[in-house]
Motif scaffolding. Structure first.
Motif, mmCIF file in Angstrom:
data_model
loop_
_atom_site.group_PDB
_atom_site.id
_atom_site.type_symbol
_atom_site.label_atom_id
_atom_site.label_comp_id
_atom_site.label_asym_id
_atom_site.label_seq_id
_atom_site.Cartn_x
_atom_site.Cartn_y
_atom_site.Cartn_z
ATOM 1 N N ASN A 24 0.833 -1.208 0.000
ATOM 2 C CA ASN A 24 0.000 0.000 0.000
ATOM 3 C C ASN A 24 0.865 1.254 0.000
ATOM 4 O O ASN A 24 0.597 2.209 -0.735
ATOM 5 N N VAL A 25 1.904 1.259 0.819
ATOM 6 C CA VAL A 25 2.796 2.415 0.909
ATOM 7 C C VAL A 25 3.545 2.606 -0.413
ATOM 8 O O VAL A 25 3.650 3.722 -0.927
ATOM 9 N N MET A 26 4.026 1.515 -1.000
ATOM 10 C CA MET A 26 4.800 1.608 -2.237
ATOM 11 C C MET A 26 3.936 1.998 -3.431
ATOM 12 O O MET A 26 4.422 2.603 -4.384
ATOM 13 N N GLU A 27 2.638 1.682 -3.389
ATOM 14 C CA GLU A 27 1.752 1.967 -4.514
ATOM 15 C C GLU A 27 1.059 3.325 -4.414
ATOM 16 O O GLU A 27 0.540 3.828 -5.403
ATOM 17 N N ASN A 28 1.042 3.937 -3.250
ATOM 18 C CA ASN A 28 0.383 5.227 -3.073
ATOM 19 C C ASN A 28 1.295 6.342 -3.570
ATOM 20 O O ASN A 28 2.439 6.457 -3.121
ATOM 21 N N SER A 29 0.799 7.164 -4.482
ATOM 22 C CA SER A 29 1.662 8.173 -5.110
ATOM 23 C C SER A 29 2.186 9.209 -4.106
ATOM 24 O O SER A 29 3.337 9.645 -4.220
ATOM 25 N N TYR A 30 1.389 9.598 -3.124
ATOM 26 C CA TYR A 30 1.855 10.580 -2.137
ATOM 27 C C TYR A 30 2.941 9.988 -1.246
ATOM 28 O O TYR A 30 3.979 10.600 -1.004
ATOM 29 N N LEU A 34 6.949 11.048 -1.031
ATOM 30 C CA LEU A 34 7.679 11.352 0.202
ATOM 31 C C LEU A 34 8.857 10.400 0.409
ATOM 32 O O LEU A 34 9.804 10.742 1.113
ATOM 33 N N GLY A 35 8.804 9.232 -0.192
ATOM 34 C CA GLY A 35 9.894 8.268 -0.072
ATOM 35 C C GLY A 35 9.902 7.518 1.247
ATOM 36 O O GLY A 35 10.960 7.143 1.754
ATOM 37 N N ILE A 36 8.726 7.269 1.794
ATOM 38 C CA ILE A 36 8.625 6.585 3.085
ATOM 39 C C ILE A 36 8.909 5.089 2.911
ATOM 40 O O ILE A 36 8.371 4.452 2.018
ATOM 41 N N GLU A 37 9.758 4.570 3.784
ATOM 42 C CA GLU A 37 10.076 3.142 3.819
ATOM 43 C C GLU A 37 9.962 2.654 5.253
ATOM 44 O O GLU A 37 10.358 3.364 6.181
ATOM 45 N N PHE A 38 9.458 1.444 5.424
ATOM 46 C CA PHE A 38 9.384 0.856 6.766
ATOM 47 C C PHE A 38 10.592 -0.036 7.009
ATOM 48 O O PHE A 38 10.858 -0.953 6.249
ATOM 49 N N VAL A 39 11.307 0.273 8.077
ATOM 50 C CA VAL A 39 12.447 -0.533 8.508
ATOM 51 C C VAL A 39 11.933 -1.704 9.331
ATOM 52 O O VAL A 39 12.398 -2.828 9.211
ATOM 53 N N LYS A 40 10.925 -1.426 10.168
ATOM 54 C CA LYS A 40 10.317 -2.446 11.032
ATOM 55 C C LYS A 40 8.830 -2.136 11.141
ATOM 56 O O LYS A 40 8.446 -0.980 11.322
ATOM 57 N N CYS A 67 5.370 18.181 5.675
ATOM 58 C CA CYS A 67 5.969 16.916 5.239
ATOM 59 C C CYS A 67 6.215 16.009 6.446
ATOM 60 O O CYS A 67 5.897 14.814 6.413
ATOM 61 N N LEU A 68 6.753 16.565 7.508
ATOM 62 C CA LEU A 68 7.018 15.793 8.728
ATOM 63 C C LEU A 68 5.719 15.319 9.379
ATOM 64 O O LEU A 68 5.637 14.191 9.868
ATOM 65 N N TYR A 69 4.700 16.161 9.356
ATOM 66 C CA TYR A 69 3.396 15.774 9.904
ATOM 67 C C TYR A 69 2.821 14.608 9.097
ATOM 68 O O TYR A 69 2.333 13.620 9.667
ATOM 69 N N SER A 70 2.900 14.708 7.764
ATOM 70 C CA SER A 70 2.429 13.616 6.908
ATOM 71 C C SER A 70 3.190 12.332 7.201
ATOM 72 O O SER A 70 2.600 11.247 7.274
ATOM 73 N N PHE A 71 4.498 12.449 7.348
ATOM 74 C CA PHE A 71 5.343 11.294 7.651
ATOM 75 C C PHE A 71 4.875 10.615 8.937
ATOM 76 O O PHE A 71 4.674 9.396 8.985
ATOM 77 N N ALA A 72 4.657 11.399 9.988
ATOM 78 C CA ALA A 72 4.216 10.852 11.277
ATOM 79 C C ALA A 72 2.830 10.215 11.157
ATOM 80 O O ALA A 72 2.594 9.111 11.673
#
Length: 151
Positions: A24-30, A34-40, A67-72
């Motif tokens: 879901n994270v990899m397929e969502n354009s937003y 942002l380039g969000i990746e899950f380490v754990k 951007c930081l708020y979206s990340f969180a």
């Protein structure tokens, strides 16, 4: 397939949840932008990372607060979905303690504080490469009826 015990079935479901949520994270354009990746990613806890990029900064060269708020929100929300159902944000606060600058990555650690039948509350900490807390907050999610993995 027959299961030896309930623990193996639980582990398999957790693995499936992780796979679907990471997709879901990899397929969502937003989220991809942002380039969000899950380490754990596990039930009640996650560690995600996002690369510092110039195109995500404010005019001062600091990662933009939005951007930081979206990340969180995304990191904690994805972690909340580990309950097995999708969630939606009810509220969120993020205290910007230090500027996100001079770091290769920022990391968001999300920890579940409480989960009820309809609401889940998460503590979030955004840190830099040196493990210094940059931002701290709390997000509340409504647990929807829609299951992440439908049988």
């Amino acid at each position: 397939m027959m299961w030896q015990n309930g623990e193996e079935m639980k582990d398999n479901k957790q693995e499936q949840l992780i796979k679907v949520l990471q997709e879901n994270v990899m397929e969502n354009s937003y989220m991809k932008f942002l380039g969000i990746e899950f380490v754990k990613l596990e039930d009640g806890y996650s560690l995600a990372k996002m690369k510092y990029r110039k195109d995500l900064t404010n005019p001062y060269g600091i990662l933009h607060g939005g951007c930081l708020y979206s990340f969180a929100d995304i990191a904690a929300g994805t972690t909340a979905c580990m309950c097995g159902n999708y969630v939606t944000t009810v509220s969120g606060t993020l205290n910007f303690l230090l500027p996100a600058v001079k770091t290769e990555y920022v990391f968001c650690e999300s920890t579940r504080l409480r989960q009820g039948k309809h609401l889940a509350v998460f503590d979030v900490k955004i840190k830099d490469d040196e493990n210094q807390i940059l931002d701290s907050g709390e997000f509340t999610f409504f647990i929807m009826d829609q299951e992440v993995i439908s049988d």
